[in-house]
Design a protein around this motif. Structure first.
Motif, PDB file in Angstrom:
ATOM      1  N   TYR A 499       0.835  -1.197   0.000  1.00 13.78           N
ATOM      2  CA  TYR A 499       0.000   0.000   0.000  1.00 13.78           C
ATOM      3  C   TYR A 499       0.879   1.260   0.000  1.00 13.78           C
ATOM      4  O   TYR A 499       0.633   2.216  -0.751  1.00 13.78           O
ATOM      5  CB  TYR A 499      -0.914  -0.005   1.234  1.00 13.78           C
ATOM      6  CG  TYR A 499      -1.993   1.062   1.222  1.00 13.78           C
ATOM      7  CD1 TYR A 499      -3.292   0.740   0.828  1.00 13.78           C
ATOM      8  CD2 TYR A 499      -1.734   2.371   1.596  1.00 13.78           C
ATOM      9  CE1 TYR A 499      -4.292   1.696   0.800  1.00 13.78           C
ATOM     10  CE2 TYR A 499      -2.720   3.347   1.562  1.00 13.78           C
ATOM     11  CZ  TYR A 499      -4.004   3.008   1.176  1.00 13.78           C
ATOM     12  OH  TYR A 499      -4.987   3.967   1.135  1.00 13.78           O
ATOM     13  N   LYS A 502       2.454   1.889  -3.406  1.00 13.86           N
ATOM     14  CA  LYS A 502       1.518   2.484  -4.362  1.00 13.86           C
ATOM     15  C   LYS A 502       1.284   3.959  -4.059  1.00 13.86           C
ATOM     16  O   LYS A 502       1.197   4.789  -4.976  1.00 13.86           O
ATOM     17  CB  LYS A 502       0.193   1.712  -4.335  1.00 13.86           C
ATOM     18  CG  LYS A 502       0.299   0.308  -4.921  1.00 13.86           C
ATOM     19  CD  LYS A 502      -1.018  -0.439  -4.800  1.00 13.86           C
ATOM     20  CE  LYS A 502      -0.892  -1.857  -5.359  1.00 13.86           C
ATOM     21  NZ  LYS A 502      -2.142  -2.628  -5.212  1.00 13.86           N
ATOM     22  N   ARG A 503       1.179   4.300  -2.778  1.00 11.78           N
ATOM     23  CA  ARG A 503       0.997   5.706  -2.401  1.00 11.78           C
ATOM     24  C   ARG A 503       2.189   6.536  -2.858  1.00 11.78           C
ATOM     25  O   ARG A 503       2.044   7.655  -3.357  1.00 11.78           O
ATOM     26  CB  ARG A 503       0.812   5.846  -0.892  1.00 11.78           C
ATOM     27  CG  ARG A 503       0.482   7.278  -0.475  1.00 11.78           C
ATOM     28  CD  ARG A 503       0.730   7.508   0.981  1.00 11.78           C
ATOM     29  NE  ARG A 503      -0.257   6.843   1.810  1.00 11.78           N
ATOM     30  CZ  ARG A 503       0.054   6.092   2.862  1.00 11.78           C
ATOM     31  NH1 ARG A 503       1.325   5.877   3.185  1.00 11.78           N
ATOM     32  NH2 ARG A 503      -0.884   5.545   3.603  1.00 11.78           N
ATOM     33  N   LEU A 636      -0.324   3.025 -12.084  1.00 10.86           N
ATOM     34  CA  LEU A 636      -0.749   2.038 -11.091  1.00 10.86           C
ATOM     35  C   LEU A 636      -1.117   0.704 -11.738  1.00 10.86           C
ATOM     36  O   LEU A 636      -1.460  -0.254 -11.032  1.00 10.86           O
ATOM     37  CB  LEU A 636      -1.949   2.569 -10.296  1.00 10.86           C
ATOM     38  CG  LEU A 636      -1.679   3.775  -9.386  1.00 10.86           C
ATOM     39  CD1 LEU A 636      -2.986   4.314  -8.812  1.00 10.86           C
ATOM     40  CD2 LEU A 636      -0.725   3.396  -8.254  1.00 10.86           C
ATOM     41  N   PHE A 697      -6.185   0.916  -4.728  1.00 14.23           N
ATOM     42  CA  PHE A 697      -5.074   0.082  -4.270  1.00 14.23           C
ATOM     43  C   PHE A 697      -5.507  -1.349  -3.969  1.00 14.23           C
ATOM     44  O   PHE A 697      -4.684  -2.255  -3.886  1.00 14.23           O
ATOM     45  CB  PHE A 697      -4.431   0.700  -3.027  1.00 14.23           C
ATOM     46  CG  PHE A 697      -3.698   2.000  -3.280  1.00 14.23           C
ATOM     47  CD1 PHE A 697      -3.504   2.458  -4.570  1.00 14.23           C
ATOM     48  CD2 PHE A 697      -3.206   2.754  -2.229  1.00 14.23           C
ATOM     49  CE1 PHE A 697      -2.833   3.652  -4.821  1.00 14.23           C
ATOM     50  CE2 PHE A 697      -2.532   3.945  -2.456  1.00 14.23           C
ATOM     51  CZ  PHE A 697      -2.353   4.394  -3.760  1.00 14.23           C
TER      52      PHE A 697
END
Length: 804
Positions: A499, A502-503, A636, A697
């Motif tokens: 997570y 991805k952020r 993403l 996500f």
């Protein structure tokens, strides 16, 4: 809280320390000093002058010719347009060569044929805000008291040689919302003593209890009420030293009695109120809850409708003040007031806040009651004010104080273990050092059973448990003196979670695209809380917010982000591109706790490309914003199943808004701000987007698969399709992709036409299609076969025909 450096010196010996160094020490001890303002910075050459003569200007109706003694060898002639200038006055004179705010230089001049050697100044011309200037001088020059010495520095007499420190206080530090509280803090930092003001006056022969009685009906909302009577007062201006202290603290002077109550408010942190006893209407004060729909005209001359939740001060029947918020106009102190009923009370913070919020009244008094006042200072503040009124208003203070007291707040006694301090702070501090810190803070300390027993004075209502004392030790010991250490761990290599990775990708992509990160409050007001919300939710309202503007948890990042854009554009920034990654707070049922979800939002306005010497400027439009979002989704790995579907949202332009769907599920939106919203925020054309990162996500994204660069050439075909206007290009693109199969590698729109040569209700949409076979060179027959299939599918699905 605005703190005058020179006023602070009256309570603590600052030993010549500069305001900047003092500000640094205060900040390092835990209270942030947001700025230091030098009141008269840049002003020079202003002296006190004595107007010897004044006569009408021979050639102008609104000008006066004045002969002014400025302490020089000879008086000078000055032309002045102020309506209140007159012979015998002591005034502020900017001499020839003087510099006023804004680098305005004074020179000799001729006004309507008469020579003028300087300028007689108003307070506004010396840099004082108009809202702080006493009303009698709001439209003209300022007049000094008669004892002002001619030729001396006017800035010094007006306290414009002072420095003002602006403290950014957190809600728990209500003790520092007054000069004595700041003095205790500074004294603890510097290891000095605090000089408490002395109070002494000779009371009259009459007793206060003969004039007034006090009755409290709601002891929880008002556990203590004290009243003093001062007779034979003379209402007039307060001393100039007091007026300048109030002005530097941001309070406008009114008259000696009102100014004294405000002065004591700033000095002790205890709100006071002075009633005109003769206008009060009775010999008793009754404190009660208001009746439903009862009314009162407050000091701002507005009629307020009260509810049963509001506490009022009455004369037994009629409300004379809203407790802790504002007094009533009927019993206000006026020029002919002779007897004062002085109120000093302890009101519940919740009660005051409720009234303040409901009535839309926020005063210096209500702010302090809401955050908490020191119960030990209620009587002390009343005595201090009575003393000052007797000195500067000529009043006689009647003997005694009439009060009803049910207040039971005692100093907190807390035991502290030195071992726990060491464990929490990670540094060994001796008991002696700790005891010294507490004594510097004004706490009493004893040792028993190997622990320090600390008695905390009531002025520090924020200290209630052992951890609070540890914090006091840390900040006075010095955060810089506490070493930085890493935790000792084994078998842990660290790293980011999926997570977090991805952020970080989101952040890096948006910054690479030219957007700057903003961080805004999670709290907003009632109106903005639901604006731009991606999904419906009940509001989460704070029970004790710091202000109405920060009272509700947000449902969207955009309202506060747009405030940041507007703030920057208001400061001559012609273009802005911001993004924020933050939490929104949603709840499906009203009585449940909110669910915290992370969103990303962006707002762009102005020019996307500036007109450099070899290029052309390009303003932001819908497709720039859409390109940012598409690039982010591609980064993403979320490309399959994404649709941009035209939609309508209340805050967005009805023709330039799209919902972003993934396999039919809403994950965000994009669009131009509605013109009415742009007008409200004073923005130019602006585009926004918001995506649910929590949902994004969580999607299963296939692993990245690298493909070899094609060795064989591709074939490009362009088509222009005539279709009904209501058919979106995205719908046509979907059909093309499905029909094109494996050989179709790229498709994009490059033109839309709806001109005069087009049939009514029709439009032309042009696509560029790229065909490629990675294993061999495509033949014309292969391309034609697939291309015809695409055209047939378009015709069957949307009756699309090639434009002739």
């Amino acid at each position: 809280m605005f703190v005058s450096y020179k006023w602070l010196e009256e309570y603590v010996n600052l030993d010549g320390m500069t305001p900047e160094i003092l500000a640094e020490k205060i900040t390092r001890s835990g209270i942030e000093v947001e700025g230091v303002e030098y009141k008269g910075e840049g002003i020079k050459g202003v002296v006190i002058g004595h107007v010897l003569e004044r006569e009408q200007h021979p050639n102008a109706d609104k000008l006066n010719k004045c002969l002014v003694d400025i302490g020089a060898e000879e008086p000078v002639q000055i032309i002045c347009g102020a309506p209140n200038v007159d012979k015998g006055q002591k005034v502020a004179v900017a001499t020839v060569g003087a510099v006023l705010p804004g680098n305005f230089k004074i020179k000799r001049a001729k006004l309507r044929g008469e020579e003028s050697n300087g300028m007689i100044c108003s307070l506004q011309e010396l840099g004082i805000q108009g809202k702080l200037v006493p009303k009698e001088y709001a439209e003209g020059i300022f007049v000094f008291p008669g004892d002002a010495e001619t030729g001396t520095d006017a800035l010094k007499r007006l306290a414009l040689d002072d420095a003002v420190l602006e403290l950014g206080l957190t809600p728990n530090r209500a003790d520092a919302m007054n000069m004595l509280g700041v003095a205790y803090e500074v004294a603890a930092i510097l290891g000095r003593d605090v000089k408490i003001p002395e109070t002494s006056y000779q009371p009259g022969t009459e007793k206060a209890e003969e004039y007034i009685a006090v009755q409290i009906e709601d002891r929880e909302a008002n556990p203590m009420y004290a009243a003093k009577i001062v007779k034979d007062v003379n209402i007039g201006p307060s001393p100039l030293w007091m007026q300048t202290k109030l002005i530097n603290a941001g309070i406008r002077p009114h008259n000696n009695v009102v100014d004294i109550t405000n002065f004591v408010l700033l000095e002790y942190g205890q709100p006071l109120h002075a009633f005109d006893y003769d206008r009060f209407g009775s010999k008793e004060v009754v404190v009660r809850k208001a009746k439903e729909n009862e009314t009162i005209v407050t000091l701002d001359e507005q009629e307020r409708t009260l509810s049963a939740d509001h506490l009022v001060i009455t004369n037994g029947s009629i409300p004379q003040a809203v407790a802790g918020v504002m007094g009533g106009a009927d019993s206000e102190v006026r020029e002919d007031t002779k007897t004062i009923l002085l109120e000093a009370a302890y009101f519940s913070g919740n009660t005051v806040r409720k009234a303040s919020k409901d009535l839309g009244l926020r005063s210096e008094s209500s702010i302090r009651f809401e955050k908490g006042i020191d119960p030990e200072r209620v009587r002390l503040a009343a005595e201090r004010a009575a003393d000052l009124i007797s000195r500067y208003a000529g009043g006689t203070v009647l003997e005694g104080t009439v009060e009803e007291n049910h207040l039971d707040i005692k100093p907190k006694v807390i035991s502290l273990s030195a071992d726990k301090v060491t464990k929490v702070l990670g540094v060994s501090i001796s008991k002696e050092e700790m005891a010294d810190i507490f004594k510097r803070l004004g706490f009493s300390v004893e040792e028993a059973g190997g622990k320090l027993i600390v008695t905390v004075p009531t002025r520090r209502g924020d200290i209630t448990i052992e951890e609070d004392l540890i914090e006091e030790v840390a900040r006075l010991y010095g955060y810089d003196n506490i070493p930085s250490t890493l935790p000792e761990v084994t078998g842990f290599t660290g790293g980011l979670t999926p997570y977090q990775e991805k952020r970080r990708k989101v952040r890096r992509f948006l910054e690479g695209a030219g957007l700057s990160q903003a961080i805004t409050y999670s709290l907003t007001n009632d109106k903005k809380a639901t604006a731009f919300a991606l999904e419906k939710s009940f509001k989460t309202i704070l029970s004790l917010p710091m202000s109405e503007e920060r009272s509700v948890l947000r449902h969207s990042l955009l309202p506060n982000l747009l405030d940041s854009v507007a703030y920057n554009l208001a400061r001559q920034t012609d273009s802005a591109a911001f993004y924020e990654i933050g939490s929104v707070f949603l709840k499906v049922e009203e009585q449940t706790k909110p669910v915290e979800k992370e969103h990303v939002a962006g707002a762009v306005t102005g020019l996307w490309h500036k007109n450099l010497w070899q290029g052309e400027k390009k303003p932001v439009d819908f497709f720039v914003a859409k390109g940012i979002v598409e690039g982010l989704l591609e980064k993403l790995g979320v490309q399959e199943g994404i649709e941009f579907v035209q939609s309508e949202r209340k805050e967005l332009h009805p023709g330039r808004t799209a919902n972003i769907l993934h396999n039919g599920s809403l994950i965000g939106f994009i669009g131009q701000l509605h013109p009415s919203v742009e007008k409200e925020l004073d923005l130019k054309e602006a585009y926004v987007f918001e995506l649910d990162l929590h949902a994004l996500f969580a999607l299963d994204v296939p692993a990245i698969a690298y493909k070899a660069i094609p060795k064989y050439p591709s074939v490009t075909r362009d088509i222009a399709l005539v279709v009904n206007k209501d058919i979106a290009s995205g719908q046509l693109e979907d059909v093309i992709k499905k029909a094109g199969g494996k050989l179709l590698k790229e498709v994009h729109v490059f033109d839309v036409y709806e001109g005069e040569h087009m049939e009514e209700g029709k439009k032309s949409v042009a696509f560029s299609l790229q065909y490629l076979n990675p294993e061999q060179t495509l033949t014309e027959e292969e391309v034609t076969k697939v291309h015809d299939k695409v055209l047939k599918a378009l015709e069957e699905t949307y009756q699309a025909v090639l434009r002739g």
